[in-house]
Design a protein around this motif. Structure first.
Motif, PDB file in Angstrom:
ATOM      1  N   GLU A   9       0.816  -1.212   0.000  1.00 11.18           N
ATOM      2  CA  GLU A   9       0.000   0.000   0.000  1.00 11.18           C
ATOM      3  C   GLU A   9       0.858   1.275   0.000  1.00 11.18           C
ATOM      4  N   CYS A  10       1.859   1.323   0.918  1.00 13.12           N
ATOM      5  CA  CYS A  10       2.627   2.569   1.085  1.00 13.12           C
ATOM      6  C   CYS A  10       4.140   2.378   0.954  1.00 13.12           C
ATOM      7  N   ASN A  11       4.597   1.190   0.621  1.00 14.25           N
ATOM      8  CA  ASN A  11       6.009   0.874   0.385  1.00 14.25           C
ATOM      9  C   ASN A  11       6.911   1.037   1.603  1.00 14.25           C
ATOM     10  N   ASN A  12       6.371   1.053   2.812  1.00 15.00           N
ATOM     11  CA  ASN A  12       7.189   1.083   4.017  1.00 15.00           C
ATOM     12  C   ASN A  12       7.540  -0.340   4.437  1.00 15.00           C
ATOM     13  N   LEU A  13       8.514  -0.455   5.321  1.00 14.97           N
ATOM     14  CA  LEU A  13       8.976  -1.749   5.781  1.00 14.97           C
ATOM     15  C   LEU A  13       7.906  -2.440   6.625  1.00 14.97           C
ATOM     16  N   LEU A  14       7.722  -3.740   6.407  1.00 12.39           N
ATOM     17  CA  LEU A  14       6.801  -4.539   7.213  1.00 12.39           C
ATOM     18  C   LEU A  14       7.570  -5.194   8.351  1.00 12.39           C
ATOM     19  N   TYR A  15       6.970  -5.223   9.526  1.00  9.18           N
ATOM     20  CA  TYR A  15       7.600  -5.786  10.712  1.00  9.18           C
ATOM     21  C   TYR A  15       6.829  -7.021  11.156  1.00  9.18           C
ATOM     22  N   PRO A  16       7.522  -8.066  11.642  1.00 11.44           N
ATOM     23  CA  PRO A  16       6.809  -9.252  12.122  1.00 11.44           C
ATOM     24  C   PRO A  16       6.071  -8.944  13.411  1.00 11.44           C
ATOM     25  N   LYS A  17       4.845  -9.464  13.501  1.00 14.48           N
ATOM     26  CA  LYS A  17       4.068  -9.315  14.727  1.00 14.48           C
ATOM     27  C   LYS A  17       3.062 -10.455  14.799  1.00 14.48           C
ATOM     28  N   ALA A  18       2.590 -10.711  15.978  1.00 16.24           N
ATOM     29  CA  ALA A  18       1.611 -11.778  16.188  1.00 16.24           C
ATOM     30  C   ALA A  18       0.204 -11.223  16.022  1.00 16.24           C
ATOM     31  N   ASP A  19      -0.658 -12.000  15.382  1.00 17.11           N
ATOM     32  CA  ASP A  19      -2.076 -11.656  15.271  1.00 17.11           C
ATOM     33  C   ASP A  19      -2.824 -12.584  16.222  1.00 17.11           C
ATOM     34  N   PRO A  20      -3.226 -12.062  17.409  1.00 19.00           N
ATOM     35  CA  PRO A  20      -3.831 -12.937  18.409  1.00 19.00           C
ATOM     36  C   PRO A  20      -5.206 -13.484  18.008  1.00 19.00           C
ATOM     37  N   GLN A  21      -5.978 -12.764  17.189  1.00 19.12           N
ATOM     38  CA  GLN A  21      -7.286 -13.263  16.787  1.00 19.12           C
ATOM     39  C   GLN A  21      -7.158 -14.469  15.860  1.00 19.12           C
ATOM     40  N   ARG A  22      -6.262 -14.360  14.871  1.00 12.84           N
ATOM     41  CA  ARG A  22      -6.073 -15.465  13.925  1.00 12.84           C
ATOM     42  C   ARG A  22      -5.039 -16.479  14.414  1.00 12.84           C
ATOM     43  N   ARG A  23      -4.310 -16.134  15.475  1.00 12.45           N
ATOM     44  CA  ARG A  23      -3.263 -16.972  16.069  1.00 12.45           C
ATOM     45  C   ARG A  23      -2.194 -17.355  15.043  1.00 12.45           C
ATOM     46  N   ILE A  24      -1.722 -16.345  14.297  1.00 16.65           N
ATOM     47  CA  ILE A  24      -0.664 -16.545  13.319  1.00 16.65           C
ATOM     48  C   ILE A  24       0.302 -15.369  13.395  1.00 16.65           C
ATOM     49  N   GLU A  36       0.270  -8.965   6.002  1.00 15.02           N
ATOM     50  CA  GLU A  36       0.243 -10.174   5.184  1.00 15.02           C
ATOM     51  C   GLU A  36       0.736 -11.341   6.025  1.00 15.02           C
ATOM     52  N   ILE A  37       0.231 -12.515   5.741  1.00 19.32           N
ATOM     53  CA  ILE A  37       0.601 -13.703   6.500  1.00 19.32           C
ATOM     54  C   ILE A  37       2.052 -14.053   6.204  1.00 19.32           C
ATOM     55  N   ALA A  38       2.802 -14.359   7.253  1.00 21.63           N
ATOM     56  CA  ALA A  38       4.219 -14.690   7.109  1.00 21.63           C
ATOM     57  C   ALA A  38       4.368 -16.131   6.660  1.00 21.63           C
ATOM     58  N   GLU A  39       5.156 -16.323   5.603  1.00 16.84           N
ATOM     59  CA  GLU A  39       5.427 -17.685   5.132  1.00 16.84           C
ATOM     60  C   GLU A  39       6.474 -18.349   6.018  1.00 16.84           C
ATOM     61  N   ASN A  40       7.515 -17.624   6.344  1.00 18.98           N
ATOM     62  CA  ASN A  40       8.556 -18.134   7.230  1.00 18.98           C
ATOM     63  C   ASN A  40       8.176 -17.771   8.660  1.00 18.98           C
ATOM     64  N   LYS A  41       7.999 -18.741   9.507  1.00 23.88           N
ATOM     65  CA  LYS A  41       7.520 -18.505  10.868  1.00 23.88           C
ATOM     66  C   LYS A  41       8.650 -18.181  11.849  1.00 23.88           C
ATOM     67  N   CYS A  42       9.882 -18.082  11.366  1.00 19.20           N
ATOM     68  CA  CYS A  42      11.016 -17.777  12.244  1.00 19.20           C
ATOM     69  C   CYS A  42      11.185 -16.269  12.374  1.00 19.20           C
ATOM     70  N   VAL A  43      11.428 -15.822  13.596  1.00 18.45           N
ATOM     71  CA  VAL A  43      11.740 -14.424  13.841  1.00 18.45           C
ATOM     72  C   VAL A  43      13.186 -14.383  14.314  1.00 18.45           C
ATOM     73  N   TYR A  44      14.008 -13.595  13.622  1.00 21.98           N
ATOM     74  CA  TYR A  44      15.415 -13.493  13.955  1.00 21.98           C
ATOM     75  C   TYR A  44      15.637 -12.268  14.818  1.00 21.98           C
ATOM     76  N   ARG A  45      16.488 -12.424  15.816  1.00 21.85           N
ATOM     77  CA  ARG A  45      16.793 -11.329  16.715  1.00 21.85           C
ATOM     78  C   ARG A  45      18.303 -11.162  16.768  1.00 21.85           C
ATOM     79  N   ASN A  46      18.765  -9.938  16.621  1.00 20.84           N
ATOM     80  CA  ASN A  46      20.179  -9.638  16.652  1.00 20.84           C
ATOM     81  C   ASN A  46      20.469  -8.808  17.887  1.00 20.84           C
ATOM     82  N   ASP A  47      21.101  -9.409  18.885  1.00 18.87           N
ATOM     83  CA  ASP A  47      21.439  -8.697  20.111  1.00 18.87           C
ATOM     84  C   ASP A  47      22.822  -8.092  19.969  1.00 18.87           C
TER      85      ASP A  47
END
Length: 121
Positions: A9-24, A36-47
């Motif tokens: 829609e606006c070409n900004n970066l999408l961030y991973p987040k949980a959707d509690p209603q759909r549980r995805i 949009e639904i995430a195909e890869n269910k892994c979330v990477y974290r860089n500490d």
């Protein structure tokens, strides 16, 4: 493998987040309500670990840098009196400025010998 996703829609970066209603997991836009639904269910974290002690960093070839100032402080390693110096601000709350010296002859890096460093070099 992590990849970047952008809002259709606006070409900004999408961030991973949980959707509690759909549980995805979805990739959601922080500007508009697009997700949009995430195909890869892994979330990477860089500490990133922050170090509170001053460090010398990369000092190779600093002796040939024409933008750095020269000093006549003798090198503790070889005794040469031609050194370049630069300032590096520490990330501590008191944020004092520390001078780092690099010997032009042997590339040895040391801090200002006139300041008591409690054994830090």
């Amino acid at each position: 493998q992590a990849s970047l996703h952008f809002c259709s829609e606006c070409n900004n970066l999408l961030y991973p987040k949980a959707d509690p209603q759909r549980r995805i997991m979805v990739y959601g836009c922080r500007i508009c309500q697009y997700d949009e639904i995430a195909e890869n269910k892994c979330v990477y974290r860089n500490d990133l670990l922050t170090v509170t002690k001053e460090q010398k960093g990369v000092t190779t070839d600093l002796g040939t840098d024409p933008t750095l100032a020269h000093s006549n402080i003798p090198c503790p390693n070889c005794g040469n009196t031609d050194c370049v110096f630069f300032q590096d601000q520490s990330k501590r709350k008191q944020t004092r400025m520390t001078l780092f010296f690099v010997c032009v002859k042997c590339s040895y890096t040391f801090t200002d010998p006139t300041i008591d460093n409690q054994g830090d070099t």
